[in-house]
Design a protein around this motif. Structure first.
Motif, PDB file in Angstrom:
ATOM      1  N   TYR A  84       0.368  -1.527   0.007  1.00 34.97           N
ATOM      2  CA  TYR A  84      -0.393   0.171  -0.013  1.00 34.97           C
ATOM      3  C   TYR A  84       1.145   1.449   0.270  1.00 34.97           C
ATOM      4  N   ASN A  85       1.184   1.518  -1.628  1.00 31.78           N
ATOM      5  CA  ASN A  85       2.311   2.713  -1.472  1.00 31.78           C
ATOM      6  C   ASN A  85       1.918   3.899  -2.192  1.00 31.78           C
ATOM      7  N   ASN A  86       2.736   4.670  -2.059  1.00 31.90           N
ATOM      8  CA  ASN A  86       2.335   6.012  -3.105  1.00 31.90           C
ATOM      9  C   ASN A  86       4.287   5.706  -3.168  1.00 31.90           C
ATOM     10  N   PHE A  87       3.989   5.442  -4.662  1.00 33.10           N
ATOM     11  CA  PHE A  87       4.952   6.367  -5.294  1.00 33.10           C
ATOM     12  C   PHE A  87       5.148   6.202  -7.059  1.00 33.10           C
ATOM     13  N   TYR A  88       4.963   8.062  -7.393  1.00 34.66           N
ATOM     14  CA  TYR A  88       3.914   7.743  -8.469  1.00 34.66           C
ATOM     15  C   TYR A  88       4.707   7.304  -9.898  1.00 34.66           C
ATOM     16  N   GLU A  89       6.373   7.572  -9.437  1.00 38.35           N
ATOM     17  CA  GLU A  89       6.903   7.320 -10.287  1.00 38.35           C
ATOM     18  C   GLU A  89       6.662   5.461 -11.443  1.00 38.35           C
ATOM     19  N   PHE A  90       5.610   4.654 -10.204  1.00 37.80           N
ATOM     20  CA  PHE A  90       5.601   4.042 -10.269  1.00 37.80           C
ATOM     21  C   PHE A  90       3.797   2.985 -10.720  1.00 37.80           C
ATOM     22  N   VAL A 177      16.844  15.024  -4.324  1.00 36.74           N
ATOM     23  CA  VAL A 177      15.930  14.991  -5.445  1.00 36.74           C
ATOM     24  C   VAL A 177      15.742  13.811  -5.777  1.00 36.74           C
ATOM     25  N   THR A 178      15.042  12.892  -6.081  1.00 38.98           N
ATOM     26  CA  THR A 178      14.676  11.576  -6.111  1.00 38.98           C
ATOM     27  C   THR A 178      15.306  10.623  -8.581  1.00 38.98           C
ATOM     28  N   LEU A 179      15.271   9.914  -8.285  1.00 36.62           N
ATOM     29  CA  LEU A 179      15.650   9.212  -9.686  1.00 36.62           C
ATOM     30  C   LEU A 179      14.600   9.300 -10.779  1.00 36.62           C
ATOM     31  N   GLN A 225       9.578  -1.020  -3.945  1.00 36.59           N
ATOM     32  CA  GLN A 225       8.439   0.019  -3.643  1.00 36.59           C
ATOM     33  C   GLN A 225       8.747   1.355  -2.520  1.00 36.59           C
ATOM     34  N   ASN A 226       9.263   0.983  -1.253  1.00 38.60           N
ATOM     35  CA  ASN A 226       9.841   1.977  -0.159  1.00 38.60           C
ATOM     36  C   ASN A 226      10.571   2.228  -0.412  1.00 38.60           C
ATOM     37  N   GLY A 227      11.270   2.575  -1.571  1.00 34.49           N
ATOM     38  CA  GLY A 227      12.303   3.453  -2.171  1.00 34.49           C
ATOM     39  C   GLY A 227      14.078   3.315  -1.434  1.00 34.49           C
ATOM     40  N   LEU A 230      17.494   3.750  -1.341  1.00 37.76           N
ATOM     41  CA  LEU A 230      17.551   4.131  -0.062  1.00 37.76           C
ATOM     42  C   LEU A 230      16.710   6.008   0.172  1.00 37.76           C
ATOM     43  N   ARG A 231      16.272   6.129   0.912  1.00 46.84           N
ATOM     44  CA  ARG A 231      15.234   7.037   0.637  1.00 46.84           C
ATOM     45  C   ARG A 231      15.510   8.312   2.332  1.00 46.84           C
ATOM     46  N   LEU A 232      14.660   9.100   2.633  1.00 43.54           N
ATOM     47  CA  LEU A 232      14.247   9.708   3.449  1.00 43.54           C
ATOM     48  C   LEU A 232      12.892   9.254   4.526  1.00 43.54           C
ATOM     49  N   TYR A 238       4.767  15.533   6.901  1.00 43.32           N
ATOM     50  CA  TYR A 238       3.205  14.472   6.195  1.00 43.32           C
ATOM     51  C   TYR A 238       4.463  13.623   4.969  1.00 43.32           C
ATOM     52  N   GLY A 239       3.697  12.252   5.232  1.00 44.31           N
ATOM     53  CA  GLY A 239       4.719  10.462   3.793  1.00 44.31           C
ATOM     54  C   GLY A 239       5.535  12.009   2.925  1.00 44.31           C
ATOM     55  N   PHE A 240       4.630  12.870   2.614  1.00 48.98           N
ATOM     56  CA  PHE A 240       5.374  13.330   1.052  1.00 48.98           C
ATOM     57  C   PHE A 240       6.640  13.810   0.618  1.00 48.98           C
ATOM     58  N   LYS A 241       6.950  14.476   2.020  1.00 46.69           N
ATOM     59  CA  LYS A 241       8.214  15.063   2.635  1.00 46.69           C
ATOM     60  C   LYS A 241       8.597  13.982   2.484  1.00 46.69           C
ATOM     61  N   SER A 242       9.010  12.423   2.360  1.00 49.70           N
ATOM     62  CA  SER A 242       9.881  11.920   2.746  1.00 49.70           C
ATOM     63  C   SER A 242      10.025  11.353   1.379  1.00 49.70           C
ATOM     64  N   GLY A 243      11.212  11.783   0.011  1.00 52.79           N
ATOM     65  CA  GLY A 243      11.533  11.118  -1.245  1.00 52.79           C
ATOM     66  C   GLY A 243      11.476   9.997  -0.540  1.00 52.79           C
ATOM     67  N   LYS A 244      11.640   9.202  -2.068  1.00 51.75           N
ATOM     68  CA  LYS A 244      12.115   7.792  -2.557  1.00 51.75           C
ATOM     69  C   LYS A 244      12.851   7.687  -3.119  1.00 51.75           C
ATOM     70  N   SER A 245      14.061   7.110  -3.285  1.00 48.46           N
ATOM     71  CA  SER A 245      14.955   6.859  -4.199  1.00 48.46           C
ATOM     72  C   SER A 245      16.010   7.708  -4.749  1.00 48.46           C
TER      73      SER A 245
END
Ligand code: MTE
Length: 326
Positions: A84-90, A177-179, A225-227, A230-232, A238-245
């Motif tokens: 159950y993830n938010n990772f809009y790149e996918f 900046v994320t991938l 899917q969780n980043g 490495l991620r923040l 709110y979760g969107f501040k925690s950038g993935k990959s």
């Protein structure tokens, strides 16, 4: 790049470590209850082992001693946290990242450190993994959409990296900046956000010890899917501040724009601290649904100021009008 030696941290010992199998056992105990269940869960360790998907590498961490770093709430099931993830790149559906991020290549991987630092450079993921001792931190993660999870993350304070790259006096903010790789990320075909996904923190937020540079969860490396790799994780926002990959960390003198601010400036501010008193323009932020507690009769939980981390981080915002600077 030259890495300083770590200072003053305890290294992990086996008894400090809580791998995923142990969480699974605890959950079984909670679910089943009673002495028979106890005997079953502890008596057949092989059962818990066999039930593991077990294809991700172990990444243990010493249980953190930092105030606020180990919330007592029951951890969310791994199966929920990884599907159950938010990772809009996918893709924008909650189930999309688990389905499409499989193909993400997480090696080789580097993170560029740029801007207002005395020691800019490119860090290899293998060096980052060894930069500071890994800790386990059990954080609440509250999404702006109104749901939350409790996840045992593995990583070390972002401050460990920041200290080593020596920000100059001009460094006031940090941009992440994320991938953004079209060949690997089908979601980039959509214009839902401006790619790459960018986020930012004030330097004092970035160096708050609770801000976690995260490499794993539940005692293992992050699933893609969780980043991964490495991620923040910034647990009071709110979760969107925690950038993935993450691929780039830039130290700058002015407040950087963020992807969500650019997409909807009335809805998402730079600070994005969890704040039950400041509603999203389209919904209340007063309560949250804990993933895994979502039966018909499940009660919503009251959302806590700064997601419950007010004693630790409230001081960072003293004197600010958090209604205006949301
Ligand atoms: N990072 C990137 N690169 N792309 C994203 O779409 N979504 C964010 C954040 N980091 C996102 C991202 C949002 S909205 C949330 S709630 C969290 O990741 C979710 O993290 P989780 O899936 O590990 O729970």
């Amino acid at each position: 790049m030259h890495l300083l030696r770590d200072r003053g941290f305890r290294h992990a010992t086996p008894s400090d470590i809580t791998p995923r199998a142990v969480y699974r056992q605890r959950r079984q105990l909670l679910a089943l209850g009673g002495a028979a269940a106890l005997a079953g869960a502890f008596g057949t360790n092989a059962h818990a082992q066999a039930a593991r998907p077990g294809k991700l590498a172990a990444l243990p961490g010493t249980r953190s001693a930092l105030p606020g770093a180990l919330v007592m709430d029951k951890p969310t099931a791994y199966a929920d946290a990884s599907t159950y993830n938010n990772f809009y790149e996918f893709g924008t559906e909650k189930s999309d990242p688990a389905r499409h991020a499989r193909s993400l290549k997480t090696r080789p991987w580097t993170v560029a450190v740029e801007g207002e630092v005395k020691k800019p450079g490119t860090y290899d993921i293998e060096a980052l993994l060894k930069l500071a001792p890994m800790e386990e931190r059990i954080y609440r993660l509250r999404c702006v959409e109104g749901w939350s999870m409790v996840i045992p993350w593995v990583g070390y304070s972002l401050a460990e990296l920041v200290r080593r790259v020596e920000p100059t006096g001009n460094a006031k903010f940090v941009q992440f900046v994320t991938l953004a790789d079209r060949r690997q990320m089908p979601g980039l075909a959509s214009s839902v956000l401006d790619w790459p996904y960018v986020e930012g923190l004030r330097l004092d937020e970035a160096t708050h010890p609770l801000a976690l540079l995260t490499f794993g969860m539940y005692g293992e490396v992050l699933p893609n899917q969780n980043g991964a790799p490495l991620r923040l994780v910034v647990p009071w926002k709110y979760g969107f501040k925690s950038g993935k990959s993450l691929v780039k960390i830039r130290f700058v003198d002015k407040q950087p724009k963020t992807s969500w601010e650019l997409a909807a400036p009335d809805e998402y501010g730079f600070y994005s601290n969890v704040n039950p008193q400041v509603d999203h323009p389209r919904w209340s932020q007063a309560t949250e649904r804990r993933i895994g507690e979502d039966g018909l009769l499940a009660r919503k939980r009251a959302t806590l100021m700064f997601n419950g981390y007010e004693p630790q981080v409230g001081q960072l915002y003293a004197g600010m009008d958090l209604r205006r600077q949301f």
